[in-house]
Write an enzyme that holds these catalytic residues in place. Sequence first.
Site, PDB file in Angstrom:
ATOM      1  N   HIS A 138       4.894  42.439  23.569  1.00 52.77           N
ATOM      2  CA  HIS A 138       4.945  41.170  22.770  1.00 52.77           C
ATOM      3  C   HIS A 138       6.035  41.658  21.490  1.00 52.77           C
ATOM      4  CE1 HIS A 138       3.972  37.731  20.635  1.00 52.77           C
ATOM      5  NE2 HIS A 138       3.634  38.397  19.370  1.00 52.77           N
TER       6      HIS A 138
ATOM      7  N   ASP B 191       7.695  40.181  18.427  1.00 52.14           N
ATOM      8  CA  ASP B 191       8.026  39.206  17.290  1.00 52.14           C
ATOM      9  C   ASP B 191       9.417  39.131  17.142  1.00 52.14           C
ATOM     10  OD1 ASP B 191       5.210  38.260  16.930  1.00 52.14           O
ATOM     11  OD2 ASP B 191       4.859  40.483  16.374  1.00 52.14           O
TER      12      ASP B 191
ATOM     13  N   ASP C 126       0.236  34.907  21.215  1.00 50.63           N
ATOM     14  CA  ASP C 126       0.129  35.456  19.811  1.00 50.63           C
ATOM     15  C   ASP C 126      -0.209  34.078  18.795  1.00 50.63           C
ATOM     16  OD1 ASP C 126      -0.874  37.187  17.873  1.00 50.63           O
ATOM     17  OD2 ASP C 126       1.326  37.806  17.257  1.00 50.63           O
TER      18      ASP C 126
ATOM     19  N   HIS D  95       6.583  32.517  15.519  1.00 59.19           N
ATOM     20  CA  HIS D  95       5.230  32.407  14.744  1.00 59.19           C
ATOM     21  C   HIS D  95       4.936  33.289  13.564  1.00 59.19           C
ATOM     22  CE1 HIS D  95       4.612  35.326  18.173  1.00 59.19           C
ATOM     23  NE2 HIS D  95       3.879  36.038  17.419  1.00 59.19           N
TER      24      HIS D  95
END
Length: 982
Positions: free
Chosen positions: A49, A51, A173, A423
């Site tokens: 994941h 970001d 997420d 996000h």
Amino acid sequence: MAAVSLPLAALLPLLCGVLGFPLGQETGPTSCHATKPNLLNVHLVPHTHDDVGWLKTVDQYYYGDRNDIQHAGVQYILDSVVDQLLKNPDRRFIYVETAFFYRWWKRQSADVRRTVRRLVDEGRLEFVNGGWCMSDEATTHYSAVIDQMTMGLRFLNDTFGPCGRPRVAWHIDPFGHAREHASMFAQMGYDGFFFGRLDYQDRSRRRIAREQELLWRASDSLTPPMADLFTGILPNGYNPPEGFCWDQSCDDPPIRDDPDLEDYNVDDVVKRFLAIANTQAKVYKTNHIIMTMGSDFQYENANLWYKNLDKLIRYVNGRQANGSRVHALYSTPSCYLQELHRANLTWALKTDDFFPYADDAHDLWTGYFTSRPALKRYERISNGNLQTCNQLEVLGGPISRNGPFGKGDSQTMKKAMAVAQHHDAVSGTEKQHVADDYARRLAGGWLRCQVLVSNSLAALSGSTAERIYCDKLNVSVCPLTESSSKFSVNVYNPLARPVSWPVRLPVNGTSYKVSDAEGRSVDCQVVPLSAATRAVRRNRGFAVNELVFQARAPPLGFTTYSVSLLRDGPPAASTRRRTPTAIQNKFLRVTFDPDTGLLSGLSNLETKQTIKLTQNFYWYNASDGNNSKSDQPSGAYIFRPNSSTPFVISRTAKTETVQTSVLQEVRQWFSPWVSQVVRLHGDSRALELEWTVGPLPIDDDLGKEVITRLDSSIQTAEYFYTDSNGREILQRKKDFRPTWILRQSEPVAGNYYPINSRAFIKDEVDQLTVVTDRSQGGSSIQNGSLEIMLHRRLLYDDVRGVAEPLNETSALFPEGLVVRGRLLLSLDRPPTAADAHRPLAQQAVLQPTLTFTDGDGRWSPCLQFSGLQAALPPAVHLLTLTQWDEDSVLLRLEHQFQSRESKENSRPVTVNLQKLFSTLEILGASELNLSANQWKDEMKRFHWTPQTDEKPLLKRSGDPSSWEVTLRPMEIRTFLLRVDLR
Ligand SMILES: *[C@@H]1O[C@H](CO)[C@@H](O)[C@H](O)[C@H]1NC(C)=O
Ligand SMILES: *[C@@H]1O[C@H](CO)[C@@H](O)[C@H](O)[C@H]1NC(C)=O
Ligand SMILES: [Zn+2]
């Protein structure tokens, strides 16, 4: 031979994971590992994941820079994963964020690229989601989300063709899930959607009911299954099961499988794994379960993960010989989804959304709806600027990219906006230096766009006079208008219908003449600059007055006003210290309580309706974590007031009033850190509340979360309404969730919802709608009231990883950020309210772009221009007009009303594509899916059956002819137009 070679070439892509053959049938990937129908199949999905900015900037994450903040380097992850995939063809990996993949791909050799293409073709490396980033769902506007998805998916299609097309949307997420996102994903052609976070009470209910996999019907207006999206909730957020994390960042024991060495642990590992799998299977419906084998920035040294996963699969499956009923396999979300589809079950139907998100009784993730209000506003303006930039690139032709003012582009802004949808970007949950980086990228994008816009306007107007941009008009700063005695203002309107827009410019003269493009003089007024504006602009400008007039701009076009100082004109309007009992124009009447200086009522003079309406500002005392119930403080993510009763900032406001024929305003001063202007323009149907809040004082060591609250006589019976990503409206009810019985533990924070563009309250006769200028959180806690959180300043971190208190300061505002914004209020009869708020909200998003030229602009050959042959019907919004390649442009037309929302406008409407534009000759049109990465007629999605289906499937009737396009309520249609760009 040609007859043979052509079909062969056409067949090549069919070898990949996305077999689209035989035509007309739903098919899934072909590269999935075999499963065992009579066993429990455990799909192990290796993933990372990444970001697109959070604790580090997107580029720092890419390079692995600043590992002192967080150890994370995406370039190494991709390097390492590719190597490891090659070592064993059984291995799989999914990649999600195209912003990173694109950075990496650019730097690869032809050899590596060939290898990666093969991995993609063979389904060993699979893209999921595939947008530029994994967007936030609570604070993003649908227009920017569609753009960022389009950009990422286009890169994947351009680079890998159909094999690169993600089949699954993956939002593991984001902190709660918006219904509009599900609707968009359905229309982008995804077969399914997986996420990790939902309310803890909702999750426990769904586990018991085995409803963690469901069918989300994400629109009230679109005919099923257009907005139906199969949705799966992952078992453990997006982490591996307890004890099975084999990344270099984890401490779980590796599989020690040499019996000759010490600490042989295969039996133990297998036993623990089987126990976890069997437990997990109890809360899902089929004999397939998924495990996410990875987490934040994992796989930098992928050997660790894969070596242990290879062994895990071997040893777990080896037990089948002894009767074990569990089969483990390398898998991907689309392979897992395919098995769920094959199961041919019916699935629970959901029609509401997944907000708000709570991970415990006092841990409501509703603070980020408002966190970093200045960044949220800047992102929203930037979206408007980008749409203007895109449109003018098309309308001005190739010269816009390289013209009299040099080289400009829209690409820089597109990327900056795409990154800002992440996000932890517009959501406000990043570290301060990362927030600064997002803002810097947007500013850089706008600079490139300004060159493009200048070139395009030069081409369209025939004048190469220098254009000046004043980006700080919200604080009344514009060096040109402050000093010039003669200048012209070009007003470009990005909407497909004419607008009337109040222009407000800082000036130093007391009297001006304003003439429109036809030379007619326009009503205007000079008013003294307010003390609040003087305070917030600091030393950036020196105007003492503001010139106000109403500009009327044609659809998708511009008009020009010329302004000249009058030496002996009438004096500027004066201000009065007394609170008036009322201000009014021909549409609205606003009353005040002369004793308090506060609003007291609002009337719509056309519909003859009147409500009582008071408005004031309050602050919640942010919890510092020292609390008997829980130690959770308020922070960037979480809103947790110490008490449900907010403190009033002042019971009374000092006022100053300006009343002229052009505008009327009551300037209210509540405290040194809260002021407001209640403003009514001459021909506006909406009341403007321009608030200025900050710097929030913290010398009392109390974190503050400032709201404004409207208290009305409307009988709301605990209901209120908020939009989803700026589109469809959802009904909210206090202390209530539509799909489970709520135990409310946070009476305020647990009732907060995201407001992206509007919220309203209503009863049988009155509807009060508030249109916002950015995403904010809000609620209705008392009958008849609507509150909106404007600004937050907090002294503690809320322990969700960002490790900084949300305490924004800047060089210009070292004592704390000052934020200014605008709410537009509209009072209507409920059956016609949408006719008012739909256009009002679009106008708030796509504001006109003003450019200035010094001196007399009058010699410019073309003072007025419209890119359209005629304004589009009121129901139709031109969502996208952007250059696609040399000879084609991407067009999106949107029906902007919901079904049953408006008597007039909730009907299908037909538009003729060939008769749309005034200067573009359309040679051909092909329809695409919403994200423009698949031709509409090739779009085939899995069909899923809901447990209960109230609505019969309606067959939609086709378009009347090939150029005529019919739009139904809430429909967006996407076209690639071949154009003659001369
Ligand atoms: C799916 O189930 C339905 C009955 O619920 C049945 O009619 C249909 O044939 C099944 N489809 C497949 C592909 O097994
Ligand atoms: C996807 O890319 C291929 C070339 O790789 C192109 O031929 C095709 O038209 C693209 N599809 C869409 C929908 O743009
Ligand atoms: Zn994340």
